[in-house]
Write a protein that holds these residues in place. Structure first.
Motif, PDB file in Angstrom:
ATOM      1  N   ILE A 148       0.905  -1.258   0.089  1.00  0.00           N
ATOM      2  CA  ILE A 148       0.060   0.010  -0.009  1.00  0.00           C
ATOM      3  C   ILE A 148       0.944   1.355   0.028  1.00  0.00           C
ATOM      4  CG2 ILE A 148      -2.167  -0.918   1.287  1.00  0.00           C
ATOM      5  CD1 ILE A 148      -1.026   0.001   3.619  1.00  0.00           C
ATOM      6  N   ASP A 149       0.381   2.414  -0.725  1.00  0.00           N
ATOM      7  CA  ASP A 149       1.019   3.581  -0.271  1.00  0.00           C
ATOM      8  C   ASP A 149       0.255   4.433   0.827  1.00  0.00           C
ATOM      9  OD1 ASP A 149       0.420   6.022  -3.011  1.00  0.00           O
ATOM     10  OD2 ASP A 149      -0.963   4.620  -2.161  1.00  0.00           O
ATOM     11  N   VAL A 150       0.849   5.127   1.635  1.00  0.00           N
ATOM     12  CA  VAL A 150       0.351   5.859   2.507  1.00  0.00           C
ATOM     13  C   VAL A 150       0.949   7.348   3.013  1.00  0.00           C
ATOM     14  CG1 VAL A 150       2.083   4.693   4.224  1.00  0.00           C
ATOM     15  CG2 VAL A 150       0.132   5.587   5.194  1.00  0.00           C
ATOM     16  N   ASP A 151       0.241   8.077   3.226  1.00  0.00           N
ATOM     17  CA  ASP A 151       0.684   9.493   3.576  1.00  0.00           C
ATOM     18  C   ASP A 151       1.159   9.298   4.734  1.00  0.00           C
ATOM     19  OD1 ASP A 151       1.208  12.173   3.172  1.00  0.00           O
ATOM     20  OD2 ASP A 151      -0.931  12.881   3.674  1.00  0.00           O
ATOM     21  N   GLY A 152       2.593   9.932   4.589  1.00  0.00           N
ATOM     22  CA  GLY A 152       3.537   9.862   5.821  1.00  0.00           C
ATOM     23  C   GLY A 152       3.068   9.993   7.201  1.00  0.00           C
ATOM     24  N   PRO A 153       2.153  11.228   7.275  1.00  0.00           N
ATOM     25  CA  PRO A 153       1.814  11.226   8.676  1.00  0.00           C
ATOM     26  C   PRO A 153       0.634  10.155   8.994  1.00  0.00           C
ATOM     27  CG  PRO A 153       0.945  13.013   7.329  1.00  0.00           C
ATOM     28  CD  PRO A 153       1.996  12.190   6.514  1.00  0.00           C
ATOM     29  N   VAL A 154      -0.010   9.860   8.280  1.00  0.00           N
ATOM     30  CA  VAL A 154      -1.003   8.857   8.509  1.00  0.00           C
ATOM     31  C   VAL A 154      -0.555   7.393   8.887  1.00  0.00           C
ATOM     32  CG1 VAL A 154      -3.003   7.651   7.543  1.00  0.00           C
ATOM     33  CG2 VAL A 154      -2.741   9.975   6.863  1.00  0.00           C
ATOM     34  N   MET A 155       0.694   6.903   8.595  1.00  0.00           N
ATOM     35  CA  MET A 155       1.430   5.805   8.597  1.00  0.00           C
ATOM     36  C   MET A 155       1.185   5.363  10.092  1.00  0.00           C
ATOM     37  SD  MET A 155       4.170   4.250   9.976  1.00  0.00           S
ATOM     38  CE  MET A 155       5.547   5.395   9.847  1.00  0.00           C
ATOM     39  N   PRO A 156       1.571   6.072  11.144  1.00  0.00           N
ATOM     40  CA  PRO A 156       1.674   5.576  12.400  1.00  0.00           C
ATOM     41  C   PRO A 156       0.141   5.260  12.767  1.00  0.00           C
ATOM     42  CG  PRO A 156       2.974   7.672  12.330  1.00  0.00           C
ATOM     43  CD  PRO A 156       2.382   7.459  11.021  1.00  0.00           C
ATOM     44  N   ASN A 157      -0.828   5.810  12.271  1.00  0.00           N
ATOM     45  CA  ASN A 157      -2.224   5.158  12.732  1.00  0.00           C
ATOM     46  C   ASN A 157      -2.658   3.904  12.090  1.00  0.00           C
ATOM     47  OD1 ASN A 157      -5.458   5.387  12.059  1.00  0.00           O
ATOM     48  ND2 ASN A 157      -5.157   6.468  13.787  1.00  0.00           N
ATOM     49  N   TRP A 158      -2.345   3.810  10.821  1.00  0.00           N
ATOM     50  CA  TRP A 158      -2.468   2.426  10.153  1.00  0.00           C
ATOM     51  C   TRP A 158      -1.494   1.496  10.855  1.00  0.00           C
ATOM     52  CZ3 TRP A 158      -2.729   3.523   4.124  1.00  0.00           C
ATOM     53  CH2 TRP A 158      -4.146   4.486   4.045  1.00  0.00           C
ATOM     54  N   ALA A 159      -0.367   1.649  11.203  1.00  0.00           N
ATOM     55  CA  ALA A 159       0.605   0.617  11.943  1.00  0.00           C
ATOM     56  C   ALA A 159      -0.104   0.390  13.197  1.00  0.00           C
ATOM     57  CB  ALA A 159       1.731   1.253  12.139  1.00  0.00           C
ATOM     58  N   TRP A 160      -0.485   1.111  13.878  1.00  0.00           N
ATOM     59  CA  TRP A 160      -1.120   0.994  15.219  1.00  0.00           C
ATOM     60  C   TRP A 160      -2.604   0.245  15.246  1.00  0.00           C
ATOM     61  CZ3 TRP A 160      -5.889   3.318  16.447  1.00  0.00           C
ATOM     62  CH2 TRP A 160      -6.235   3.028  17.906  1.00  0.00           C
ATOM     63  N   ALA A 161      -3.113   0.530  14.126  1.00  0.00           N
ATOM     64  CA  ALA A 161      -4.439   0.038  13.921  1.00  0.00           C
ATOM     65  C   ALA A 161      -4.330  -1.559  13.241  1.00  0.00           C
ATOM     66  CB  ALA A 161      -5.229   0.581  12.958  1.00  0.00           C
ATOM     67  N   GLY A 162      -3.053  -1.750  12.924  1.00  0.00           N
ATOM     68  CA  GLY A 162      -2.939  -3.208  12.503  1.00  0.00           C
ATOM     69  C   GLY A 162      -2.908  -3.370  11.087  1.00  0.00           C
ATOM     70  N   TYR A 163      -3.019  -2.212  10.208  1.00  0.00           N
ATOM     71  CA  TYR A 163      -3.151  -2.436   8.725  1.00  0.00           C
ATOM     72  C   TYR A 163      -1.632  -2.639   8.245  1.00  0.00           C
ATOM     73  CZ  TYR A 163      -7.325   0.499   9.446  1.00  0.00           C
ATOM     74  OH  TYR A 163      -8.454   1.221   9.913  1.00  0.00           O
ATOM     75  N   MET A 164      -0.625  -2.508   8.938  1.00  0.00           N
ATOM     76  CA  MET A 164       0.705  -2.514   8.425  1.00  0.00           C
ATOM     77  C   MET A 164       1.768  -3.247   9.183  1.00  0.00           C
ATOM     78  SD  MET A 164       1.114   1.427   6.786  1.00  0.00           S
ATOM     79  CE  MET A 164       2.597   1.128   5.915  1.00  0.00           C
ATOM     80  N   GLN A 165       2.861  -3.789   8.640  1.00  0.00           N
ATOM     81  CA  GLN A 165       3.863  -4.309   9.405  1.00  0.00           C
ATOM     82  C   GLN A 165       5.028  -3.756   8.840  1.00  0.00           C
ATOM     83  OE1 GLN A 165       5.058  -8.543   7.864  1.00  0.00           O
ATOM     84  NE2 GLN A 165       3.011  -8.186   6.518  1.00  0.00           N
ATOM     85  N   PRO A 166       6.048  -3.816   9.823  1.00  0.00           N
ATOM     86  CA  PRO A 166       7.614  -3.317   9.653  1.00  0.00           C
ATOM     87  C   PRO A 166       7.938  -4.054   8.167  1.00  0.00           C
ATOM     88  CG  PRO A 166       7.448  -3.945  11.838  1.00  0.00           C
ATOM     89  CD  PRO A 166       6.406  -4.480  11.088  1.00  0.00           C
ATOM     90  N   LEU A 167       8.826  -3.021   7.560  1.00  0.00           N
ATOM     91  CA  LEU A 167       9.471  -3.498   6.133  1.00  0.00           C
ATOM     92  C   LEU A 167      10.667  -4.628   6.598  1.00  0.00           C
ATOM     93  CD1 LEU A 167       9.580  -0.127   4.306  1.00  0.00           C
ATOM     94  CD2 LEU A 167       7.882  -2.112   4.055  1.00  0.00           C
ATOM     95  N   GLN A 168      10.969  -5.189   5.483  1.00  0.00           N
ATOM     96  CA  GLN A 168      12.199  -6.088   5.388  1.00  0.00           C
ATOM     97  C   GLN A 168      13.320  -5.520   4.531  1.00  0.00           C
ATOM     98  OE1 GLN A 168      10.982 -10.303   5.301  1.00  0.00           O
ATOM     99  NE2 GLN A 168       9.014  -9.995   6.503  1.00  0.00           N
ATOM    100  N   LEU A 169      14.037  -4.761   5.003  1.00  0.00           N
ATOM    101  CA  LEU A 169      14.905  -4.171   4.172  1.00  0.00           C
ATOM    102  C   LEU A 169      16.602  -4.469   4.345  1.00  0.00           C
ATOM    103  CD1 LEU A 169      13.448  -0.365   3.829  1.00  0.00           C
ATOM    104  CD2 LEU A 169      13.002  -2.212   2.427  1.00  0.00           C
ATOM    105  N   SER A 170      17.174  -4.656   3.401  1.00  0.00           N
ATOM    106  CA  SER A 170      18.599  -4.758   3.647  1.00  0.00           C
ATOM    107  C   SER A 170      19.104  -3.760   4.459  1.00  0.00           C
ATOM    108  CB  SER A 170      19.300  -4.821   2.217  1.00  0.00           C
ATOM    109  OG  SER A 170      18.726  -5.756   1.549  1.00  0.00           O
ATOM    110  N   GLU A 171      20.259  -4.353   5.272  1.00  0.00           N
ATOM    111  CA  GLU A 171      20.816  -3.142   6.206  1.00  0.00           C
ATOM    112  C   GLU A 171      21.670  -2.057   5.215  1.00  0.00           C
ATOM    113  OE1 GLU A 171      24.564  -3.056   9.407  1.00  0.00           O
ATOM    114  OE2 GLU A 171      23.844  -4.803   8.544  1.00  0.00           O
ATOM    115  N   GLY A 172      21.357  -0.750   5.540  1.00  0.00           N
ATOM    116  CA  GLY A 172      21.902   0.281   4.630  1.00  0.00           C
ATOM    117  C   GLY A 172      21.108   0.703   3.577  1.00  0.00           C
TER     118      GLY A 172
END
Length: 422
Positions: free
Chosen positions: A86-110
């Protein structure tokens, strides 16, 4: 026999070559930019490059109009039908993460080394989203106008003080040359208010919520610093220095270009068209310092992975692929927004060294501040917007700020402090 062997060999070769395409797992991607053909073509190009770059995943795009996008995501979350990406407006993201809509990314170090802070969506100590661009705001001015009226041209190192800025507005108003000394963009009554005007409050020393705990707005949205901001804000309208909430959007888009407004508080996305109209006389000036350092808003739209995705590693792999500098530069050249890295900026027409919008990258680096990083921001932004609108229309400053503070505190209590579920 030879012919059969040849046919069998050809069939085996064809099967081997086609196996990766058939084996690819489909990843759904929702995007808010339906109707914007430039964005669409760039995003489709990234998707095609990703799909052909590896054998495991294939991304399929579904587009939504921006006005309906957030509601579509919320409805899909309730029904259990969220896409993978999904794409998400930056300031809205904490709400969606808290509400259980999103999960942390799995990105390479760096993977995010060198990114502008506003392009990284972090909540509760983890990265949930990343943007291919950021956005910045500046004070649009004409060099000739400032020089004609003896107004100092501010710099990043020495921005206008409150006293200087206010005196400049009074001088420009007294000239009689302009309909208004400053255009704030009051016609845009959505996220523009907290994004563009919240930094004024921050620079005065106030905020929408106490960021040390995110548990109350008491003392920061209605404290002495916030009241001082509110009094000054109201004075802009009382003195007829700026257009009010009845401003027409067409005037917002053309008023500075046509010379009706002496100054304009606006984003980098208006930069190219304004440059085309005004030319080399145009200046992009830093935010004034109202006492606690000059501030502008940071964070724009970003990509993240839904909490219900069955393939988070593939979804994260696409996002990491999409944040390559060449794609950041392509989006910047296409839609005019600030590239997320200096390396990408150097590849662009507008933000490279000596480019006409180069200053906006510097503004993002030096002045950008995130809107409150809390699930409660979505509600806080609405209350802040209402308070500013009421104050601009003559409401008592203390009463309006107290009402917003009480509403925000009630929302925090109603949601158990937006505590993260363990």
């Amino acid at each position: 026999m030879t012919t059969i062997k040849m046919l069998a060999g050809a069939l085996a070769l064809t099967t081997a070559l086609s196996t990766p395409a058939f084996a690819q797992t489909e990843l759904s991607l929702w995007y808010h930019g339906a109707g914007n053909e430039v964005e669409r073509e760039i995003l489709l190009g990234i998707i095609e490059d990703f799909n052909t770059s590896q054998p495991d995943w294939t991304v399929v795009l579904e587009e939504f109009p921006q006005a309906a996008y957030n509601d579509s995501v919320v409805a899909a979350a309730v029904s259990g039908n969220l896409p993978d990406i999904i794409d998400v407006d930056g300031p809205v993201m904490p709400n969606w993460a808290w509400a259980g809509y999103m999960q942390p990314l799995q990105l390479s170090e760096g993977a995010l080394d060198g990114f502008l802070p506003g392009a990284i969506g972090e909540y509760n100590g983890e990265v949930y989203s990343v943007g291919l661009w950021d956005a910045a705001v500046a004070m649009y001015a004409r060099r000739s106008v400032l020089e004609e009226y003896g107004i100092r041209i501010p710099t990043l190192e020495e921005p206008w003080t409150l006293e200087e800025f206010d005196a400049a507005l009074v001088t420009l108003d007294a000239s009689g040359e302009f309909e208004y000394a400053l255009d704030l963009g009051m016609a845009d009554q959505g996220e523009w208010y907290p994004y563009a005007f919240g930094p004024f409050l921050w620079s005065f020393g106030g905020d929408m919520v106490d960021r040390t705990t995110y548990e109350t707005a008491e003392g920061v949205l209605n404290g002495d610093e916030a009241v001082a901001f509110g009094d000054w804000w109201q004075s802009l309208f009382d003195r007829d220095l700026v257009p009010g909430t009845s401003q027409d959007m067409a005037d917002r888009e053309t008023g500075f270009i046509e010379g009706d407004y002496a100054l304009q508080w606006n984003g980098n996305w208006f930069g190219v068209q304004t440059l085309d109209a005004v030319g080399d006389d145009l200046l992009f000036l830093p935010a004034p310092d109202f006492g606690n350092g000059p501030k502008i808003g940071g964070a724009s739209w970003q990509f993240g992975v839904s909490a219900t995705s069955a393939n988070p590693e593939g979804a994260s792999a696409f996002i990491e692929f999409a944040i390559q500098d060449e794609y950041l530069a392509a989006f910047s050249d296409g839609i005019g927004l600030v590239p997320a890295t200096a390396e990408a900026a150097a590849m662009t027409e507008n933000y490279s060294e000596g480019g006409p919008l180069e200053v906006f990258f510097a503004l993002s680096e030096a002045q950008a501040m995130l809107r409150p990083v809390t699930p409660g921001y979505v509600f806080q932004a609405l209350e802040f917007r209402k308070a500013l609108s009421d104050i601009s229309n003559g409401a008592d400053v203390i009463t309006a700020l107290d009402a917003a503070t009480d509403a925000i505190n009630a929302d925090i209590e109603r949601n158990n402090g937006y505590a993260v579920a363990q």
